[in-house]
Design an enzyme around this catalytic site. Structure first.
Site, PDB file in Angstrom:
ATOM      1  N   CYS A 139       0.954  -1.231   0.059  1.00 51.27           N
ATOM      2  CA  CYS A 139      -0.123  -0.078  -0.248  1.00 51.27           C
ATOM      3  C   CYS A 139       0.987   1.335  -0.058  1.00 51.27           C
ATOM      4  O   CYS A 139       1.760   1.426   0.769  1.00 51.27           O
ATOM      5  CB  CYS A 139      -0.947  -0.090   1.184  1.00 51.27           C
ATOM      6  SG  CYS A 139      -1.716   1.747   1.461  1.00 51.27           S
ATOM      7  N   CYS A 185      -0.592   6.411   6.744  1.00 51.82           N
ATOM      8  CA  CYS A 185      -2.052   6.146   7.308  1.00 51.82           C
ATOM      9  C   CYS A 185      -1.784   5.484   8.934  1.00 51.82           C
ATOM     10  O   CYS A 185      -2.164   5.877   9.799  1.00 51.82           O
ATOM     11  CB  CYS A 185      -2.622   5.172   6.349  1.00 51.82           C
ATOM     12  SG  CYS A 185      -3.826   4.162   7.152  1.00 51.82           S
ATOM     13  N   CYS A 234      -1.558   0.166   9.143  1.00 47.76           N
ATOM     14  CA  CYS A 234      -0.972  -1.162   9.206  1.00 47.76           C
ATOM     15  C   CYS A 234       0.364  -1.078   9.680  1.00 47.76           C
ATOM     16  O   CYS A 234       1.437  -0.705   8.901  1.00 47.76           O
ATOM     17  CB  CYS A 234      -0.891  -1.458   7.746  1.00 47.76           C
ATOM     18  SG  CYS A 234      -2.743  -2.075   7.014  1.00 47.76           S
ATOM     19  N   CYS A 243      -8.404   1.213   0.526  1.00 48.19           N
ATOM     20  CA  CYS A 243      -7.626   0.661   1.589  1.00 48.19           C
ATOM     21  C   CYS A 243      -7.272  -0.799   1.286  1.00 48.19           C
ATOM     22  O   CYS A 243      -8.455  -1.685   0.700  1.00 48.19           O
ATOM     23  CB  CYS A 243      -8.401   0.636   2.755  1.00 48.19           C
ATOM     24  SG  CYS A 243      -7.881  -0.210   4.332  1.00 48.19           S
ATOM     25  N   GLN A 287     -18.059  -8.927  14.234  1.00 51.23           N
ATOM     26  CA  GLN A 287     -16.507  -9.078  14.089  1.00 51.23           C
ATOM     27  C   GLN A 287     -16.164  -8.421  12.776  1.00 51.23           C
ATOM     28  O   GLN A 287     -16.730  -8.908  11.747  1.00 51.23           O
ATOM     29  CB  GLN A 287     -16.251 -10.539  14.130  1.00 51.23           C
ATOM     30  CG  GLN A 287     -16.323 -11.073  15.595  1.00 51.23           C
ATOM     31  CD  GLN A 287     -14.953 -10.651  16.193  1.00 51.23           C
ATOM     32  OE1 GLN A 287     -14.032 -10.384  16.025  1.00 51.23           O
ATOM     33  NE2 GLN A 287     -15.191 -11.102  17.530  1.00 51.23           N
ATOM     34  N   GLU A 317     -24.167  -9.938  28.597  1.00 45.14           N
ATOM     35  CA  GLU A 317     -23.269  -8.746  27.830  1.00 45.14           C
ATOM     36  C   GLU A 317     -23.976  -7.543  28.514  1.00 45.14           C
ATOM     37  O   GLU A 317     -25.346  -7.572  28.847  1.00 45.14           O
ATOM     38  CB  GLU A 317     -23.661  -9.225  26.421  1.00 45.14           C
ATOM     39  CG  GLU A 317     -23.810  -7.790  25.378  1.00 45.14           C
ATOM     40  CD  GLU A 317     -22.461  -7.231  25.358  1.00 45.14           C
ATOM     41  OE1 GLU A 317     -21.260  -8.148  25.041  1.00 45.14           O
ATOM     42  OE2 GLU A 317     -22.174  -5.816  25.467  1.00 45.14           O
ATOM     43  N   ASP A 358     -15.038 -13.601  26.675  1.00 47.14           N
ATOM     44  CA  ASP A 358     -14.299 -12.680  25.422  1.00 47.14           C
ATOM     45  C   ASP A 358     -14.363 -11.529  25.756  1.00 47.14           C
ATOM     46  O   ASP A 358     -14.933 -10.714  25.300  1.00 47.14           O
ATOM     47  CB  ASP A 358     -15.148 -13.063  24.158  1.00 47.14           C
ATOM     48  CG  ASP A 358     -14.477 -12.510  23.082  1.00 47.14           C
ATOM     49  OD1 ASP A 358     -13.420 -11.914  22.915  1.00 47.14           O
ATOM     50  OD2 ASP A 358     -14.905 -12.753  22.061  1.00 47.14           O
ATOM     51  N   CYS A 370      -8.282 -10.414  23.256  1.00 48.48           N
ATOM     52  CA  CYS A 370      -7.765  -9.387  22.426  1.00 48.48           C
ATOM     53  C   CYS A 370      -6.625  -8.733  22.931  1.00 48.48           C
ATOM     54  O   CYS A 370      -6.076  -7.540  22.053  1.00 48.48           O
ATOM     55  CB  CYS A 370      -8.658  -8.644  21.824  1.00 48.48           C
ATOM     56  SG  CYS A 370      -9.667  -7.600  23.012  1.00 48.48           S
TER      57      CYS A 370
HETATM   58  N1  SAH Z   1     -18.053 -12.382  21.985  1.00 48.53           N
HETATM   59  C1  SAH Z   1     -18.545 -11.118  21.025  1.00 48.53           C
HETATM   60  C2  SAH Z   1     -18.101  -9.798  21.848  1.00 48.53           C
HETATM   61  C3  SAH Z   1     -16.575  -9.784  22.098  1.00 48.53           C
HETATM   62  S1  SAH Z   1     -16.293  -8.083  22.306  1.00 48.53           S
HETATM   63  C4  SAH Z   1     -17.933 -11.362  19.926  1.00 48.53           C
HETATM   64  O1  SAH Z   1     -17.026 -12.266  19.399  1.00 48.53           O
HETATM   65  O2  SAH Z   1     -18.829 -10.927  18.891  1.00 48.53           O
HETATM   66  C5  SAH Z   1     -16.503  -7.879  24.230  1.00 48.53           C
HETATM   67  C6  SAH Z   1     -17.874  -7.383  24.608  1.00 48.53           C
HETATM   68  O3  SAH Z   1     -17.928  -7.356  26.095  1.00 48.53           O
HETATM   69  C7  SAH Z   1     -18.323  -6.150  24.106  1.00 48.53           C
HETATM   70  O4  SAH Z   1     -19.734  -6.487  23.515  1.00 48.53           O
HETATM   71  C8  SAH Z   1     -18.717  -5.420  25.314  1.00 48.53           C
HETATM   72  O5  SAH Z   1     -19.893  -4.661  24.989  1.00 48.53           O
HETATM   73  C9  SAH Z   1     -18.891  -6.412  26.470  1.00 48.53           C
HETATM   74  N2  SAH Z   1     -18.492  -5.927  27.873  1.00 48.53           N
HETATM   75  C10 SAH Z   1     -17.898  -5.258  28.265  1.00 48.53           C
HETATM   76  N3  SAH Z   1     -17.671  -5.179  29.366  1.00 48.53           N
HETATM   77  C11 SAH Z   1     -18.580  -5.981  29.898  1.00 48.53           C
HETATM   78  C12 SAH Z   1     -18.942  -6.563  31.306  1.00 48.53           C
HETATM   79  N4  SAH Z   1     -18.370  -6.023  32.452  1.00 48.53           N
HETATM   80  N5  SAH Z   1     -19.691  -7.578  31.342  1.00 48.53           N
HETATM   81  C13 SAH Z   1     -20.283  -8.013  30.267  1.00 48.53           C
HETATM   82  N6  SAH Z   1     -20.194  -7.634  29.026  1.00 48.53           N
HETATM   83  C14 SAH Z   1     -19.189  -6.629  28.854  1.00 48.53           C
END
Ligand code: SAH
Length: 474
Positions: free
Chosen positions: A75, A81, A84, A168, A292, A342, A395, A422
């Protein structure tokens, strides 16, 4: 030790890279230089930008001897930018960099030793084609300062000057044609782009999303007006047909803010949503919903999570931080019951709709913080002996799990915990707590969801050690 000052020039060999992808080199006295855009193995000529007592930040002025792992960034905007950070690094070396970053954090922050990590680490899962993978892109729109033309692109590092860029390399190739058509339409109809300086002009941003599995494309124009402004809809009459897309909507944002989207969205052409599927489960995506961004790797990421969960069909599974239920619904088919938790209510509404749309009836979703919902459930159900989940999947966002959440997980003592992370620094911190609390780390697998960038996702399997009993009803 030699002292440097601003504008000094020197030659240095890059021997390492930091977590942000910045090259690190040392002079003969061990003075450390951080050089953006230099990759490990390079010998480079640099100019000092900012010098401290023991280290300095320097700008790359010339690659004297390129690293064997250096490639020409495909790129032309890679350096300007900044999205990346690793484009100058060969893809195999990017994967090594990412696996190394996870390993280092597990050693440094988690206190796990090298030999142990060798035994549990799996090969990082990379992409065959590490470009064109992002399903979502948003471009600021404005006028070129010099030529006055309408442009769309990205903000030049740390400023709000727009650098024109319609292609991009991380996104699908069709996006360029869509952007050109929108700009052409704006020129033809004299629709003014927004200007941050004057606060005037209509079109602020263009958001494009694509369902890779379905091919459906959604465009959302973020406009500088109120939703009560009914004329604005007619301004874009016919644009949907011109673009040949599945969905066109307007999002209203007339505030002077860095936040891209406002609260209200109206669909002006086609369907208000597009669809995409992950491992056979269909999801509805609206302009503002979280989804995602790498649909190819997400199937592999969840595939790994499903593999680690090792479900036989009888299990009770908790999916904490479940978002729109992507992991919960991927696992529901092979579990007896799935609970998703969530904090964002709209995401839970989407999760419930997604369950119904896919004919999944054994998934239950709860709004709230994981660290509040889980202990409450535990208090209510522990006495009835109903509190032994087989698998807990987490997650969390970058900050990792709350301690109360981890503590409750330990008390609930599931046989397996699958941790999707992450941020490997908070992952390492949390793994130490879980491991001290009676779990054995069985497997760690880095997954490259964001090729060319420094980000890395990690899936980790923890198994309850059989020498500990945690069922602890108090
Ligand atoms: N597993 C899902 C989202 C992961 S991102 C996927 O892969 O699509 C992390 C998520 O945690 C977000 O949606 C965010 O809103 C949520 N989150 C953040 N703090 C939190 C908490 N204390 N309790 C529950 N969810 C929470």
């Amino acid at each position: 030790m030699k002292q440097y000052s601003k504008d000094d020039i020197l030659t240095v060999r890059i021997t390492d890279m930091d977590d942000a992808g910045c090259g690190i080199g040392k002079d003969e006295d061990g003075f450390t230089l951080f050089v953006k855009d230099a990759v490990v193995g390079d010998t480079v000529k640099v100019k000092i930008m900012k010098a401290k007592k023991n280290f300095a930040f320097a700008r790359l002025s010339e690659v004297i001897e390129p690293s064997p792992e250096r490639v020409i960034p495909p790129c032309p905007n890679a350096r300007a930018c900044g999205g990346c950070q690793l484009q100058a690094l060969d893809y195999a070396a990017q994967l090594r960099f990412k696996a190394g970053k996870v390993r280092n954090n597990l050693m440094r922050i988690g206190g796990f030793d090298e030999e142990f990590l060798d035994a549990v680490f799996e090969e990082p899962i990379g992409m065959e084609e590490p470009f064109g993978y992002r399903n979502k892109a948003q471009y600021p729109v404005g006028r070129d300062r010099k030529t006055g033309e309408i442009i769309a692109g990205f903000y030049a590092g740390r400023t709000h000057d727009i650098v024109p860029c319609l292609s991009c390399m991380l996104g699908p190739s069709e996006y360029e044609g869509i952007l050109r058509a929108i700009i052409g339409y704006m020129n033809a109809k004299a629709i003014e782009p927004y200007s941050e300086t004057t606060g005037k002009g209509l079109v602020r941003h263009i958001l494009i999303r694509k369902g890779f599995r379905t091919g459906e494309i959604m465009v959302c124009l973020i406009v500088n007006t109120k939703s009560s402004d009914k004329r604005v809809v007619s301004v874009f009459d016919g644009l949907g047909e011109v673009l040949g897309i599945h969905s066109l909507s307007l999002n209203f944002n007339d505030r002077n803010t860095n936040v891209i989207m406002g609260d209200e969205t109206v669909c002006i052409f086609g369907s208000p949503v597009i669809h995409d599927s992950i491992n056979g489960v269909m999801f509805e995506i609206s302009p503002r919903s979280f989804y995602q961004v790498n649909p190819i790797q997400v199937e592999r990421l969840y595939g790994k999570a499903v593999e680690y969960a090792a479900l036989s069909g009888d299990e009770t599974v908790w999916d904490l931080y479940c978002g729109i239920g992507t992991i919960s619904l991927s696992m529901a088919g092979s579990a007896s019951k799935v609970y998703g938790v969530e904090v964002v209510p709209e995401a839970i509404e989407d999760a419930r709709k997604n369950a119904v749309a896919n004919g999944i009836s054994n998934a239950e979703f709860m709004v709230g913080k994981a660290e509040e919902v889980l202990p409450e459930f535990y208090r209510d159900k522990a006495a009835d002996g109903m509190c032994h989940p087989d698998v807990i999947v987490v997650d969390p966002p970058r900050k990792g799990c709350d301690e109360v959440c981890l503590d409750t997980m330990l008390r609930m003592s599931p046989s397996r915990i699958v941790y999707v992370s992450c941020d490997s620094a908070t992952l390492a911190r949390d793994l130490k707590i879980l491991s001290d609390g009676g779990y054995r780390i069985e497997k760690v697998c880095p997954v490259d969801m964001f090729p060319q960038t420094v980000h890395v996702e990690t899936v980790c399997l923890l198994v309850l050690r059989n020498d500990v009993t945690h069922i602890n009803i108090d």
